[in-house]
Enzyme design. Structure first.
Site, short mmCIF file in Angstrom:
data_model
loop_
_atom_site.label_atom_id
_atom_site.label_comp_id
_atom_site.label_asym_id
_atom_site.label_seq_id
_atom_site.Cartn_x
_atom_site.Cartn_y
_atom_site.Cartn_z
N HIS A 114 13.99 4.85 15.35
CA HIS A 114 13.83 5.23 13.95
C HIS A 114 14.48 6.59 13.72
CE1 HIS A 114 11.86 6.09 10.09
NE2 HIS A 114 11.58 4.82 10.03
N HIS A 174 7.11 4.09 14.50
CA HIS A 174 7.53 4.99 13.43
C HIS A 174 6.36 5.53 12.62
CE1 HIS A 174 6.81 1.28 11.27
NE2 HIS A 174 6.71 1.98 10.17
N ARG A 216 3.39 7.45 10.92
CA ARG A 216 3.10 8.88 10.74
C ARG A 216 1.96 9.33 11.63
NH1 ARG A 216 2.49 8.44 5.91
NH2 ARG A 216 4.49 9.14 5.11
N GLU A 229 -0.28 -9.05 -1.28
CA GLU A 229 -0.83 -8.61 0.00
C GLU A 229 -2.07 -7.74 -0.23
OE1 GLU A 229 1.55 -7.60 3.91
OE2 GLU A 229 0.94 -5.74 2.98
N ASP A 258 0.80 -1.23 0.00
CA ASP A 258 0.00 0.00 0.00
C ASP A 258 0.83 1.28 0.00
OD1 ASP A 258 1.06 -0.11 2.59
OD2 ASP A 258 -0.77 -0.95 3.42
N GLU A 291 -1.95 4.91 3.53
CA GLU A 291 -1.92 3.53 3.03
C GLU A 291 -3.31 2.91 2.83
OE1 GLU A 291 2.07 4.32 4.84
OE2 GLU A 291 0.00 4.73 5.40
#
Length: 365
Positions: free
Chosen positions: A242, A209, A211, A118, A96, A132
């Protein structure tokens, strides 16, 4: 001679999941062309080295502080030169990402058959994860073949009126990749735990990590972990931090606890054994939700929603969100019960690449 099957990717998670497919195609001497967009340049390169894969084409699309829309614009301008009906038999995209969406749009306009690895994951909320959830939904309505990892993913596709004949339950190729790494790892669980001074402690692995967790949610996560470290002296908490500035700017919330160790991001060959050696994983990662149960490690998901309900339904994980108190309570409950279920084939059996390659071969006749 058939035109090559083209595999497009750009991020570390994509590289992990397409690697078994690329290797299987090469093993069967099926023409394949590998295009790396560079969306995650260094992170994806590490995975390629791990699996000894050299892209046929690198587009070097990574820019500092790029936004998804910036990257999408550049990809849509560049990809048609390399993806066309003239020299692409089938295009395979994974997941995605912005790279996957750009590839799907290009294949549609260039009239190239599109396969989606997927396929069918849904959270039901376009903001979780962003962007995504929208990306993968759009890809589903452009793809000719859908490689769904689970029956639940297939059900999601059918609910969107995707043709049943185009949906194939293949499992998730991340399990194939995981099994390859486990076979190569020469380190025992006790050796891994000893490396991080956790021989007699409960080892918790933290990764974050996403967003949508930047800002206050991430602050709540770090404050919860710091509180847990203060309450329980028998814990060892490892955090491969990260490099994103949104993560780095809040690390001061963790640095006063001696039982929390900040380590550099690990390569996949190091990270998989660490997941297996951990007693518990706290994460907002999508891939780790699939990998942890295959290794038998319980996972608490630091998200409000997940597109992998199979994890929760199986009991191998729990969705706890980002509220400080809820994170503390869920972790404490686990520490008191220590309920290990052992490795589980929730997302695949290690033969996904074999199934996918067979279908790609039929598509490319």
């Amino acid at each position: 001679m058939n035109k090559p099957i083209t595999i497009l990717f750009g991020t570390r998670p994509e590289a992990i999941k397409v690697a078994p497919v690329i290797l299987k195609l090469r093993e069967k001497n099926i023409p394949v062309r590998v295009i790396h967009t560079g969306q995650h340049a260094e992170l994806a390169d590490e995975i390629l080295r791990t699996f000894d894969i050299k892209p046929d084409l690198r587009l070097e699309m990574m820019k500092k502080s790029q936004t998804p829309i910036d990257l999408l614009q550049r990809l849509l301008k560049s990809l048609p030169e390399w993806i066309s009906a003239e020299h692409t038999g089938v295009l395979l995209v994974q997941g995605d990402t912005t790279t996957a969406l750009a590839g799907a749009l290009t294949a549609h306009h260039q009239q190239v058959p599109l396969a989606h690895l997927e396929a069918g994951l849904r959270s039901g909320d376009r903001s979780q994860p962003f962007p995504e959830e929208a990306n993968r939904t759009l890809i589903s309505h452009l793809a000719d073949a859908h490689f769904a990892p689970t029956a639940s993913a297939r059900k999601n596709l059918l609910a969107e009126n995707i043709s049943p004949e185009s949906i194939h339950i293949t499992g998730n190729s991340v399990v194939d990749a995981l099994q390859m790494i486990v076979k190569r790892s020469g380190h025992s669980v006790s050796e891994i735990r000893g490396k991080y001074s956790a021989e007699k402690k409960k080892l918790i692995l933290l990764t974050t990590h996403r967003r949508e967790n930047f800002g206050e949610p991430l602050r709540q996560i770090f404050e919860a972990v710091s509180e847990l470290a203060s309450r329980y002296r028998d814990l060892k908490i490892l955090f491969p931090a990260h490099p994103n500035p949104n993560v780095q700017d809040l690390l001061h919330l963790l640095d006063h606890q001696p039982s929390i160790e900040l380590i550099k991001p690990l390569n996949y060959l190091e990270f998989v054994p660490l997941m297996a050696a951990s007693d518990l994983i706290l994460t907002d990662s999508g891939g780790i939700q699939e990998e942890a149960p295959a290794l038998g490690t319980p996972v608490l998901v630091l998200r409000k929603k997940t597109e992998r309900p199979e994890l929760i339904e199986s009991g191998a994980g729990k969705l706890i969100g980002t509220d400080k108190q809820k994170i503390i309570e869920a972790t404490e409950f686990y520490l008191q019960t220590m309920n290990h279920t052992g490795p589980a084939e929730i997302f695949g059996d290690g033969n996904t690449a074999e199934r996918v390659v067979q279908i790609l071969k039929e598509m490319n006749r």
